[in-house]
Design a protein around this motif. Structure first.
Motif: not given
Length: 243
Positions: A105-106, A130, A137, A168, A214, A216
Motif C-alpha cells: 500500500s505504501h 493522505r 487514497v 497512517g 495510499f 489498497d
C-alpha cells in the motif's frame, strides 16, 4: 548507527498472511536503499501466519543475508501494530526506524523523499499524509474512506495534534524518539498510530509531513472491522481525557 557515523535505517515490517506481497516489498526496499547508498536492515515481525509467510521470510534471509533480513515471530492474542513494533525494536540496530505495511500500500520509492524531508528540517518524525498536498487514497470503498476521514476529522477537532493524517502507518522516526513514544503509548490496534503523533506533540518532538498516495492492498485482506472502530473511539476519548 553504522560504523563511521553514517545513518542506518531499520525497517519494521509486521506481517500476517503476506506470502504473496513479502518478496516484492523486500526487493523494492532493498533496491531503494542500495540506490540511495544507505545502510539498512529489514526486520520482519510475523504473527504466526498460517499461509507460509515465515518460510518466505526465511528464504529471503538466505538470499539477502542475515545482516539485511531478520525474521522474528511473535504469537499473541494481543498482536497489533504496536506490539509488533515493540517486539521489532529489540532487534533494530539502526539510528532511524521506518515503519510501514507489507501489503504494498505504501510506495517504497517515497523512502527517498522521507529521508530528504528529515534532513531538510532535522525532524524527529516524518509521517506520510493522505490528506495534504497531492496525497490521496486509491482502491478504497466509500465506507473505508468515510471511516478514515471521520477518524482524522474528529481527532483534529478534539486533540489539535499538529499533523494532518493521524491513522497512517508509513513513518520515519529517530530511534530514540520512537523508544520514548512507545514507553508513553498505551493504545493498541487502529488507534496506536494516532496516539504516537499526539504523544509526540505532547513531548515537543518535531514532525514533518510528506504527501503520499495510499493504494489498497492487491493480495490478502484488511483487518479493519467493527472492533477496530470501537477501539478507536475508546482510545480517542482516553486521549482527550489525558492530554
Amino acid at each position: 548507527m553504522a560504523a563511521g557515523g553514517a545513518d542506518k535505517f531499520s525497517v519494521l515490517l509486521p506481517t500476517y498472511n503476506e506470502r504473496e506481497n513479502l518478496p516484492l516489498v523486500v526487493w523494492l526496499l532493498a533496491r531503494a536503499f542500495r540506490e540511495s547508498g544507505n545502510n539498512f536492515e529489514i526486520i520482519i515481525i510475523d504473527d504466526g501466519s498460517p499461509d507460509g509467510t515465515q518460510e518466505i521470510a526465511e528464504q529471503l534471509e538466505k538470499i539477502y543475508g542475515s545482516d539485511k533480513i531478520v525474521m522474528r515471530e511473535i504469537i499473541s492474542v494481543l498482536f497489533s501494530s504496536g506490539t509488533a513494533y515493540i517486539h521489532g525494536m529489540k532487534y533494530a540496530s539502526g539510528n532511524f526506524i521506518v515503519i510501514m505495511d507489507a501489503d504494498l500500500s505504501h510506495h517504497v520509492s517515497l523512502y527517498f523523499i522521507y529521508v530528504l524531508k528529515q534532513k531538510e528540517g532535522n525532524f524527529d518524525i516524518v509521517s506520510g499524509t493522505r490528506y495534504k498536498g497531492n496525497g490521496g487514497v486509491y482502491g478504497w470503498d466509500l465506507k473505508r474512506k468515510l471511516i478514515s476521514r471521520g477518524a482524522n476529522f474528529i481527532t483534529q477537532v478534539l486533540l489539535r495534534p499538529g499533523a494532518s493524517d493521524l491513522t497512517g502507518s508509513f513513518r520515519l522516526y529517530r530511534k530514540e524518539v520512537l523508544q520514548k513514544l512507545m514507553e508513553k503509548c498505551v493504545s493498541k490496534g487502529y488507534v496506536f498510530q494516532m496516539e504516537m503523533i499526539v504523544r509526540a506533540r505532547q513531548l515537543g518532538y518535531t514532525i514533518g509531513e510528506v504527501p503520499i498516495s495510499f493504494v489498497d492492498r492487491v493480495y490478502g485482506e484488511s483487518k479493519l472491522g467493527g472492533n477496530e472502530i470501537v477501539s478507536f473511539l475508546k482510545g480517542l476519548l482516553t486521549l482527550f481525557a489525558t492530554t
